[in-house]
Scaffold this active site. Structure first.
Site, PDB file in Angstrom:
ATOM      1  N   GLN A 173      50.387  18.762 -31.087  1.00 46.49           N
ATOM      2  CA  GLN A 173      51.044  18.020 -30.001  1.00 46.49           C
ATOM      3  C   GLN A 173      52.459  17.654 -30.436  1.00 46.49           C
ATOM      4  O   GLN A 173      52.667  17.099 -31.515  1.00 46.49           O
ATOM      5  CB  GLN A 173      50.253  16.748 -29.661  1.00 46.49           C
ATOM      6  N   HIS A 204      49.635  15.851 -21.409  1.00 45.69           N
ATOM      7  CA  HIS A 204      49.886  17.044 -20.591  1.00 45.69           C
ATOM      8  C   HIS A 204      48.834  18.100 -20.867  1.00 45.69           C
ATOM      9  O   HIS A 204      48.289  18.201 -21.958  1.00 45.69           O
ATOM     10  CB  HIS A 204      51.282  17.624 -20.841  1.00 45.69           C
ATOM     11  N   PHE A 205      48.561  18.875 -19.829  1.00 45.78           N
ATOM     12  CA  PHE A 205      47.722  20.056 -19.949  1.00 45.78           C
ATOM     13  C   PHE A 205      48.593  21.271 -19.705  1.00 45.78           C
ATOM     14  O   PHE A 205      49.406  21.278 -18.780  1.00 45.78           O
ATOM     15  CB  PHE A 205      46.577  20.019 -18.922  1.00 45.78           C
TER      16      PHE A 205
HETATM   17  P1  AMP Z   1      52.665  20.293 -26.886  1.00 39.96           P
HETATM   18  O1  AMP Z   1      52.931  21.101 -28.120  1.00 39.96           O
HETATM   19  O2  AMP Z   1      51.282  20.473 -26.337  1.00 39.96           O
HETATM   20  O3  AMP Z   1      53.027  18.835 -27.074  1.00 39.96           O
HETATM   21  O4  AMP Z   1      53.601  20.908 -25.765  1.00 39.96           O
HETATM   22  C1  AMP Z   1      54.847  20.428 -25.402  1.00 39.96           C
HETATM   23  C2  AMP Z   1      55.454  21.481 -24.544  1.00 39.96           C
HETATM   24  O5  AMP Z   1      56.550  20.920 -23.856  1.00 39.96           O
HETATM   25  C3  AMP Z   1      55.985  22.710 -25.296  1.00 39.96           C
HETATM   26  O6  AMP Z   1      55.282  23.866 -24.867  1.00 39.96           O
HETATM   27  C4  AMP Z   1      57.468  22.741 -24.922  1.00 39.96           C
HETATM   28  O7  AMP Z   1      57.937  24.056 -24.721  1.00 39.96           O
HETATM   29  C5  AMP Z   1      57.486  21.941 -23.638  1.00 39.96           C
HETATM   30  N1  AMP Z   1      58.761  21.297 -23.321  1.00 39.96           N
HETATM   31  C6  AMP Z   1      59.531  20.551 -24.144  1.00 39.96           C
HETATM   32  N2  AMP Z   1      60.634  20.119 -23.482  1.00 39.96           N
HETATM   33  C7  AMP Z   1      60.536  20.595 -22.214  1.00 39.96           C
HETATM   34  C8  AMP Z   1      61.360  20.506 -21.045  1.00 39.96           C
HETATM   35  N3  AMP Z   1      62.514  19.820 -21.041  1.00 39.96           N
HETATM   36  N4  AMP Z   1      60.973  21.155 -19.916  1.00 39.96           N
HETATM   37  C9  AMP Z   1      59.805  21.854 -19.898  1.00 39.96           C
HETATM   38  N5  AMP Z   1      58.982  21.971 -20.971  1.00 39.96           N
HETATM   39  C10 AMP Z   1      59.334  21.357 -22.111  1.00 39.96           C
END
Ligand code: AMP
Ligand code: ZN
Length: 134
Positions: free
Chosen positions: A93, A99-100
């Site tokens: 994470q 988030h999903f």
């Molecule tokens: P996680 O690793 O599950 O916390 O996923 C976080 C996700 O957020 C990653 O896949 C990133 O690519 C995505 N992310 C980070 N910043 C943004 C943003 N500004 N817009 C869309 N996605 C984002």
């Protein structure tokens, strides 16, 4: 939450490719651009992740995940979807607002969205002893 990138996206302070929105949930495309239609579904009320989320936000978010998966499959030319959540830094994470991930899938798309695990280190019986709840 002032410092949270997803709260800023929900508030419109950071641009996003919005896919769906209702009173309590927001869904938008992941900037990773690693799989066609990779979508993030988040509650509008901030919570850091799966464990600290209130039940109502969680239910609303999961309901939106269901709605979007159905839409992608019925209306958008996809055949299936992977739904992923990373809980905790050690699990990958990186953004601490629940988030999903939805990864829309098609036969033969070459997307590998399920983790490639190594062999487990304990037997199933050992793990049952450690994990059994109630
Ligand atoms: P996680 O690793 O599950 O916390 O996923 C976080 C996700 O957020 C990653 O896949 C990133 O690519 C995505 N992310 C980070 N910043 C943004 C943003 N500004 N817009 C869309 N996605 C984002
Ligand atoms: Zn937030």
């Amino acid at each position: 939450m002032t410092d949270c990138i997803f709260c800023k996206i929900i508030a419109g302070e950071i641009p996003s490719y919005r896919i769906y929105e209702d009173e309590r949930v927001y869904a938008f495309l992941d900037v990773a651009e690693d799989a066609d239609g990779h979508t993030l579904v988040v509650p509008k009320r901030h919570c850091s992740g799966l464990i600290d989320c209130d039940g109502e936000s969680l239910a609303d978010t999961v309901h939106a995940v269901q709605k979007l998966c159905a839409h992608y499959i019925r209306d958008c030319g996809f055949e299936g979807a992977n739904v992923l959540n990373f809980t905790g830094e050690c699990a990958g994470q990186t953004v601490f607002h629940l988030h999903f991930h939805i990864i829309p899938r098609k036969t033969g798309d070459g997307v590998y969205s399920f983790p490639r695990f190594k062999k487990c280190t304990r037997t199933l019986a050992e793990m049952q002893k450690i994990l059994a709840l109630g």
